[in-house]
Motif scaffolding. Structure first.
Motif, PDB file in Angstrom:
ATOM      1  N   GLU A  10     -26.869  43.068 -38.610  1.00  0.00           N
ATOM      2  CA  GLU A  10     -28.153  42.444 -38.338  1.00  0.00           C
ATOM      3  C   GLU A  10     -28.690  42.976 -37.019  1.00  0.00           C
ATOM      4  O   GLU A  10     -27.933  43.321 -36.133  1.00  0.00           O
ATOM      5  CB  GLU A  10     -28.007  40.926 -38.240  1.00  0.00           C
ATOM      6  N   SER A  11     -29.988  43.030 -36.919  1.00  0.00           N
ATOM      7  CA  SER A  11     -30.585  43.418 -35.656  1.00  0.00           C
ATOM      8  C   SER A  11     -30.372  42.295 -34.650  1.00  0.00           C
ATOM      9  O   SER A  11     -30.117  41.155 -35.030  1.00  0.00           O
ATOM     10  CB  SER A  11     -32.073  43.698 -35.841  1.00  0.00           C
ATOM     11  N   PRO A  12     -30.488  42.599 -33.364  1.00  0.00           N
ATOM     12  CA  PRO A  12     -30.277  41.547 -32.354  1.00  0.00           C
ATOM     13  C   PRO A  12     -31.230  40.359 -32.516  1.00  0.00           C
ATOM     14  O   PRO A  12     -30.842  39.220 -32.274  1.00  0.00           O
ATOM     15  CB  PRO A  12     -30.529  42.265 -31.037  1.00  0.00           C
ATOM     16  N   THR A  13     -32.454  40.604 -32.950  1.00  0.00           N
ATOM     17  CA  THR A  13     -33.385  39.481 -33.112  1.00  0.00           C
ATOM     18  C   THR A  13     -32.991  38.626 -34.304  1.00  0.00           C
ATOM     19  O   THR A  13     -33.105  37.404 -34.255  1.00  0.00           O
ATOM     20  CB  THR A  13     -34.828  39.971 -33.282  1.00  0.00           C
ATOM     21  N   GLN A  14     -32.532  39.250 -35.383  1.00  0.00           N
ATOM     22  CA  GLN A  14     -32.081  38.472 -36.542  1.00  0.00           C
ATOM     23  C   GLN A  14     -30.827  37.677 -36.203  1.00  0.00           C
ATOM     24  O   GLN A  14     -30.680  36.535 -36.620  1.00  0.00           O
ATOM     25  CB  GLN A  14     -31.792  39.397 -37.722  1.00  0.00           C
ATOM     26  N   GLU A  15     -29.934  38.294 -35.437  1.00  0.00           N
ATOM     27  CA  GLU A  15     -28.702  37.610 -35.044  1.00  0.00           C
ATOM     28  C   GLU A  15     -29.014  36.415 -34.144  1.00  0.00           C
ATOM     29  O   GLU A  15     -28.446  35.341 -34.298  1.00  0.00           O
ATOM     30  CB  GLU A  15     -27.783  38.583 -34.312  1.00  0.00           C
ATOM     31  N   SER A  16     -29.938  36.596 -33.234  1.00  0.00           N
ATOM     32  CA  SER A  16     -30.343  35.508 -32.343  1.00  0.00           C
ATOM     33  C   SER A  16     -31.000  34.377 -33.134  1.00  0.00           C
ATOM     34  O   SER A  16     -30.736  33.202 -32.881  1.00  0.00           O
ATOM     35  CB  SER A  16     -31.305  36.033 -31.293  1.00  0.00           C
ATOM     36  N   ALA A  17     -31.844  34.732 -34.095  1.00  0.00           N
ATOM     37  CA  ALA A  17     -32.508  33.721 -34.911  1.00  0.00           C
ATOM     38  C   ALA A  17     -31.499  32.956 -35.768  1.00  0.00           C
ATOM     39  O   ALA A  17     -31.578  31.732 -35.883  1.00  0.00           O
ATOM     40  CB  ALA A  17     -33.569  34.363 -35.790  1.00  0.00           C
ATOM     41  N   SER A  18     -30.550  33.662 -36.359  1.00  0.00           N
ATOM     42  CA  SER A  18     -29.556  32.979 -37.192  1.00  0.00           C
ATOM     43  C   SER A  18     -28.645  32.107 -36.329  1.00  0.00           C
ATOM     44  O   SER A  18     -28.218  31.034 -36.761  1.00  0.00           O
ATOM     45  CB  SER A  18     -28.737  33.977 -38.005  1.00  0.00           C
ATOM     46  N   ARG A  19     -28.362  32.532 -35.100  1.00  0.00           N
ATOM     47  CA  ARG A  19     -27.558  31.719 -34.198  1.00  0.00           C
ATOM     48  C   ARG A  19     -28.303  30.438 -33.835  1.00  0.00           C
ATOM     49  O   ARG A  19     -27.710  29.368 -33.787  1.00  0.00           O
ATOM     50  CB  ARG A  19     -27.225  32.499 -32.925  1.00  0.00           C
ATOM     51  N   ARG A  20     -29.624  30.543 -33.610  1.00  0.00           N
ATOM     52  CA  ARG A  20     -30.419  29.356 -33.297  1.00  0.00           C
ATOM     53  C   ARG A  20     -30.461  28.393 -34.476  1.00  0.00           C
ATOM     54  O   ARG A  20     -30.387  27.178 -34.299  1.00  0.00           O
ATOM     55  CB  ARG A  20     -31.837  29.752 -32.900  1.00  0.00           C
ATOM     56  N   VAL A  21     -30.571  28.933 -35.688  1.00  0.00           N
ATOM     57  CA  VAL A  21     -30.609  28.084 -36.876  1.00  0.00           C
ATOM     58  C   VAL A  21     -29.269  27.364 -37.058  1.00  0.00           C
ATOM     59  O   VAL A  21     -29.235  26.164 -37.343  1.00  0.00           O
ATOM     60  CB  VAL A  21     -30.964  28.916 -38.131  1.00  0.00           C
ATOM     61  N   ARG A  22     -28.166  28.085 -36.868  1.00  0.00           N
ATOM     62  CA  ARG A  22     -26.840  27.458 -36.983  1.00  0.00           C
ATOM     63  C   ARG A  22     -26.639  26.402 -35.906  1.00  0.00           C
ATOM     64  O   ARG A  22     -26.109  25.324 -36.166  1.00  0.00           O
ATOM     65  CB  ARG A  22     -25.741  28.519 -36.889  1.00  0.00           C
ATOM     66  N   SER A  23     -27.095  26.687 -34.694  1.00  0.00           N
ATOM     67  CA  SER A  23     -26.968  25.737 -33.602  1.00  0.00           C
ATOM     68  C   SER A  23     -27.784  24.485 -33.894  1.00  0.00           C
ATOM     69  O   SER A  23     -27.334  23.360 -33.675  1.00  0.00           O
ATOM     70  CB  SER A  23     -27.430  26.373 -32.294  1.00  0.00           C
ATOM     71  N   ARG A  24     -28.997  24.677 -34.388  1.00  0.00           N
ATOM     72  CA  ARG A  24     -29.867  23.544 -34.709  1.00  0.00           C
ATOM     73  C   ARG A  24     -29.268  22.707 -35.848  1.00  0.00           C
ATOM     74  O   ARG A  24     -29.292  21.472 -35.807  1.00  0.00           O
ATOM     75  CB  ARG A  24     -31.249  24.066 -35.098  1.00  0.00           C
ATOM     76  N   ALA A  25     -28.715  23.375 -36.860  1.00  0.00           N
ATOM     77  CA  ALA A  25     -28.100  22.658 -37.980  1.00  0.00           C
ATOM     78  C   ALA A  25     -26.883  21.865 -37.505  1.00  0.00           C
ATOM     79  O   ALA A  25     -26.691  20.711 -37.906  1.00  0.00           O
ATOM     80  CB  ALA A  25     -27.707  23.631 -39.084  1.00  0.00           C
ATOM     81  N   ALA A  26     -26.080  22.455 -36.627  1.00  0.00           N
ATOM     82  CA  ALA A  26     -24.913  21.747 -36.096  1.00  0.00           C
ATOM     83  C   ALA A  26     -25.347  20.537 -35.274  1.00  0.00           C
ATOM     84  O   ALA A  26     -24.752  19.459 -35.378  1.00  0.00           O
ATOM     85  CB  ALA A  26     -24.073  22.692 -35.239  1.00  0.00           C
ATOM     86  N   TRP A  27     -26.402  20.687 -34.487  1.00  0.00           N
ATOM     87  CA  TRP A  27     -26.920  19.564 -33.698  1.00  0.00           C
ATOM     88  C   TRP A  27     -27.425  18.457 -34.617  1.00  0.00           C
ATOM     89  O   TRP A  27     -27.162  17.285 -34.375  1.00  0.00           O
ATOM     90  CB  TRP A  27     -28.031  20.067 -32.782  1.00  0.00           C
ATOM     91  N   ASP A  28     -28.158  18.823 -35.667  1.00  0.00           N
ATOM     92  CA  ASP A  28     -28.683  17.825 -36.598  1.00  0.00           C
ATOM     93  C   ASP A  28     -27.569  17.076 -37.316  1.00  0.00           C
ATOM     94  O   ASP A  28     -27.643  15.853 -37.494  1.00  0.00           O
ATOM     95  CB  ASP A  28     -29.620  18.478 -37.610  1.00  0.00           C
ATOM     96  N   VAL A  29     -26.540  17.790 -37.729  1.00  0.00           N
ATOM     97  CA  VAL A  29     -25.404  17.147 -38.407  1.00  0.00           C
ATOM     98  C   VAL A  29     -24.681  16.210 -37.449  1.00  0.00           C
ATOM     99  O   VAL A  29     -24.340  15.073 -37.807  1.00  0.00           O
ATOM    100  CB  VAL A  29     -24.440  18.211 -38.979  1.00  0.00           C
ATOM    101  N   THR A  30     -24.474  16.651 -36.210  1.00  0.00           N
ATOM    102  CA  THR A  30     -23.811  15.806 -35.215  1.00  0.00           C
ATOM    103  C   THR A  30     -24.618  14.546 -34.942  1.00  0.00           C
ATOM    104  O   THR A  30     -24.071  13.438 -34.875  1.00  0.00           O
ATOM    105  CB  THR A  30     -23.605  16.594 -33.908  1.00  0.00           C
TER     106      THR A  30
END
Length: 72
Positions: A10-30
């Motif tokens: 993945e490009s760095p921007t795609q990797e950063s975006a997917s990391r933000r989505v995973r972080s947001r999903a983890a926060w929402d689940v918590t």
């Protein structure tokens, strides 16, 4: 094929975006689990703690406000 790019890279921007989505999903689940635990305590164990109430209100407010602050 040796010269072909991998489909898993993945490009760095795609990797950063997917990391933000995973972080947001983890926060929402918590946050959802904390809210469910609070409701279980209040409804079934008859625990009424102002500290727990304030903590949950603070976390929900933070979760609602944070995306708007980041987009500035």
């Amino acid at each position: 094929m040796q010269g072909a790019p991998s489909t898993h890279t993945e490009s760095p921007t795609q990797e950063s975006a997917s990391r933000r989505v995973r972080s947001r999903a983890a926060w929402d689940v918590t946050l959802g689990l904390c809210a469910a635990a609070y409701l279980a305590f209040v409804l079934f164990d008859d625990v009424e703690s102002p500290l727990l109430s304030m903590a949950l209100i603070f976390l929900v407010a933070y979760a609602l406000i944070q995306p708007h602050v980041r987009n500035r």
